[in-house]
Design a protein around this motif. Structure first.
Motif, PDB file in Angstrom:
ATOM      1  N   UNK A 244      67.646  62.268  82.945  1.00  0.00           N
ATOM      2  CA  UNK A 244      68.038  61.287  83.944  1.00  0.00           C
ATOM      3  C   UNK A 244      68.907  61.933  85.038  1.00  0.00           C
ATOM      4  N   UNK A 245      69.875  62.756  84.617  1.00  0.00           N
ATOM      5  CA  UNK A 245      70.708  63.504  85.583  1.00  0.00           C
ATOM      6  C   UNK A 245      69.830  64.259  86.581  1.00  0.00           C
TER       7      UNK A 245
ATOM      8  N   UNK B 195      80.407  64.261  81.902  1.00  0.00           N
ATOM      9  CA  UNK B 195      81.433  63.762  80.973  1.00  0.00           C
ATOM     10  C   UNK B 195      80.840  62.908  79.851  1.00  0.00           C
ATOM     11  N   UNK B 196      79.762  62.168  80.145  1.00  0.00           N
ATOM     12  CA  UNK B 196      79.160  61.400  79.043  1.00  0.00           C
ATOM     13  C   UNK B 196      78.420  62.296  78.044  1.00  0.00           C
ATOM     14  N   UNK B 197      77.939  63.438  78.486  1.00  0.00           N
ATOM     15  CA  UNK B 197      77.445  64.405  77.504  1.00  0.00           C
ATOM     16  C   UNK B 197      78.616  64.943  76.679  1.00  0.00           C
ATOM     17  N   UNK B 198      79.731  65.162  77.378  1.00  0.00           N
ATOM     18  CA  UNK B 198      80.918  65.673  76.700  1.00  0.00           C
ATOM     19  C   UNK B 198      81.452  64.739  75.634  1.00  0.00           C
TER      20      UNK B 198
ATOM     21  N   UNK C 277      76.507  55.225  88.015  1.00  0.00           N
ATOM     22  CA  UNK C 277      75.913  54.366  86.980  1.00  0.00           C
ATOM     23  C   UNK C 277      74.387  54.317  87.038  1.00  0.00           C
ATOM     24  N   UNK C 278      73.801  54.667  88.196  1.00  0.00           N
ATOM     25  CA  UNK C 278      72.332  54.700  88.289  1.00  0.00           C
ATOM     26  C   UNK C 278      71.734  55.662  87.249  1.00  0.00           C
ATOM     27  N   UNK C 279      72.511  56.667  86.884  1.00  0.00           N
ATOM     28  CA  UNK C 279      72.061  57.615  85.861  1.00  0.00           C
ATOM     29  C   UNK C 279      71.688  56.885  84.575  1.00  0.00           C
ATOM     30  N   UNK C 280      72.505  55.902  84.231  1.00  0.00           N
ATOM     31  CA  UNK C 280      72.342  55.258  82.920  1.00  0.00           C
ATOM     32  C   UNK C 280      71.265  54.184  82.980  1.00  0.00           C
TER      33      UNK C 280
ATOM     34  N   UNK D 234      80.655  65.871  91.697  1.00  0.00           N
ATOM     35  CA  UNK D 234      81.011  64.515  91.239  1.00  0.00           C
ATOM     36  C   UNK D 234      81.007  64.454  89.724  1.00  0.00           C
ATOM     37  N   UNK D 235      81.465  63.313  89.220  1.00  0.00           N
ATOM     38  CA  UNK D 235      81.399  63.073  87.778  1.00  0.00           C
ATOM     39  C   UNK D 235      80.161  62.236  87.478  1.00  0.00           C
ATOM     40  N   UNK D 236      79.459  62.618  86.440  1.00  0.00           N
ATOM     41  CA  UNK D 236      78.286  61.869  85.983  1.00  0.00           C
ATOM     42  C   UNK D 236      78.616  60.386  85.798  1.00  0.00           C
ATOM     43  N   UNK D 237      79.779  60.112  85.195  1.00  0.00           N
ATOM     44  CA  UNK D 237      80.136  58.726  84.873  1.00  0.00           C
ATOM     45  C   UNK D 237      80.345  57.872  86.118  1.00  0.00           C
ATOM     46  N   UNK D 238      80.546  58.495  87.286  1.00  0.00           N
ATOM     47  CA  UNK D 238      80.718  57.733  88.527  1.00  0.00           C
ATOM     48  C   UNK D 238      79.383  57.321  89.139  1.00  0.00           C
TER      49      UNK D 238
END
Ligand code: TRP
Length: 339
Positions: free
Chosen positions: A149-150, A51-54, A94-97, A88-92
């Motif tokens: 990161x994903x 979703x953050x790419x979106x 936060x370690x990704x960021x 899952x959703x990427x935005x859920x």
């Protein structure tokens, strides 16, 4: 195919799905179905909504919510089993960021200058006589780092993607390699892209590549009438066909993707012998679409009518994934001296 480093014994497959509108059968046969089939071969599989790419293109909040649920329902109805695959959703996560911030410090700006999506935007600007940076935000510029990161967060060995995303996976691999060699340690698994060999691009009803932008798609989620309408618009010719020439036609390529191979052989016989014409053939394709996609459409609609069910599935998915992400991040933070 996948070369996980020896310290990681469980090969992992991961792919991100951007929130977009409803799929056409080209998306289904070219991406959704092969990715699910491929995932069955791996020990761990991760499917997430990017979703953050979106957010680079979807900036209306209601649209973001709707498209996120819609793409989730699409994959669930297609057979993604959340008990077998992490979903899952990427935005859920936060370690990704947090990992992205770390990766930023290792990624040369020059690598981003060469990324296709950014380069294409700059090229368009130049053609139009605008400044290079027109409409370029940092989300577009650093898109490949978020994607790295994903991928790296889950020790991914294989990433199923379309051709347009191969470069991004290569960048993820390059970043991983750069960090590994800097610390002289296998911190990251080196990911490889997997493309769906053998799946020819499906033509649209006008014979060009099936694509929303050409307005030539056959939708996956539709009513019998909508499928009939799309099928009637398929361009056909007035030639007398041999089996070989028939197999080159747009109609046959579509029919054989949707129908069973047995029915496809029958169709070849019936058309080449003159037993049926295009009209009957098109009726058969409409029926084949119904056989293949009516249940799928029903399940999609059922899910879209229970958004809380979709939200719950994604939420549960995130809860099981986060501890994995936290463990990887801890390993990396320890290596870089932040822990
Ligand atoms: N960029 C991908 C696309 O446009 C979506 C994506 C985001 C992705 N993160 C990813 C794909 C990680 C594979 C792995 O389709």
């Amino acid at each position: 195919m996948q070369k996980a480093s020896s310290m990681h014994t469980n090969p992992t497959i991961l792919t991100g799905i951007k929130p977009t509108g409803q799929p056409h059968i080209g998306n289904y046969f070219g991406a959704i179905k092969p990715a699910l089939e491929r995932a069955a071969e791996y020990e761990n599989s991760f499917f997430f909504i990017a979703d953050y790419h979106g957010l680079n293109s979807v900036q209306d909040p209601e649209e973001m919510r709707r498209l996120t649920r819609s793409i989730a329902a699409t994959w669930l109805a297609a057979g993604l089993d959340p008990a077998k695959h992490h979903f899952y959703r990427q935005s859920d996560i936060p370690e990704t960021f947090e990992l992205e911030t770390i990766l930023n410090t290792f990624t040369p700006k020059g690598w981003m200058n060469k990324a296709h999506a950014y380069k294409a935007t700059v090229a368009n600007n130049q053609t139009a006589g605008r400044s290079d940076d027109h409409d370029v935000n940092m989300g577009l510029f650093t898109y490949p780092i978020l994607m790295a990161s994903d991928i790296l967060l889950f020790d991914t060995s294989a990433v199923p993607v379309g051709k347009d995303q191969i470069q991004h996976v290569e960048i993820a691999r390059d970043i991983a390699q750069k960090v590994n060699s800097f610390y002289n340690k296998d911190i990251f698994v080196l990911p490889e892209h997997v493309t769906h060999e053998g799946i020819a691009e499906l033509p649209g009803i006008d014979g060009r590549k099936m694509s929303k932008s050409y307005n030539n798609v056959i939708p996956v989620f539709a009513s019998v009438e909508e499928w009939q309408k799309a099928v009637r618009s398929i361009v056909t010719d007035a030639e007398t066909h041999t089996p070989d020439s028939l197999k080159q036609t747009t109609f046959y390529k579509l029919y054989s993707a949707v129908a069973t191979s047995e029915n496809s052989e029958t169709l070849v016989r019936d058309i080449t012998s003159g037993a049926i014409g295009w009209k009957d053939a098109k009726d058969r394709l409409a029926s084949a679409l119904e056989v293949r996609f009516a249940e799928y459409t029903k399940e999609y609609e059922r899910l879209m009518n229970s958004p809380e069910e979709i939200d719950r599935i994604l939420h549960t998915g995130a809860e099981t994934v986060r501890p994995i992400a936290q463990a990887t991040l801890r390993r990396i933070k320890t290596t870089i001296g932040i822990l």
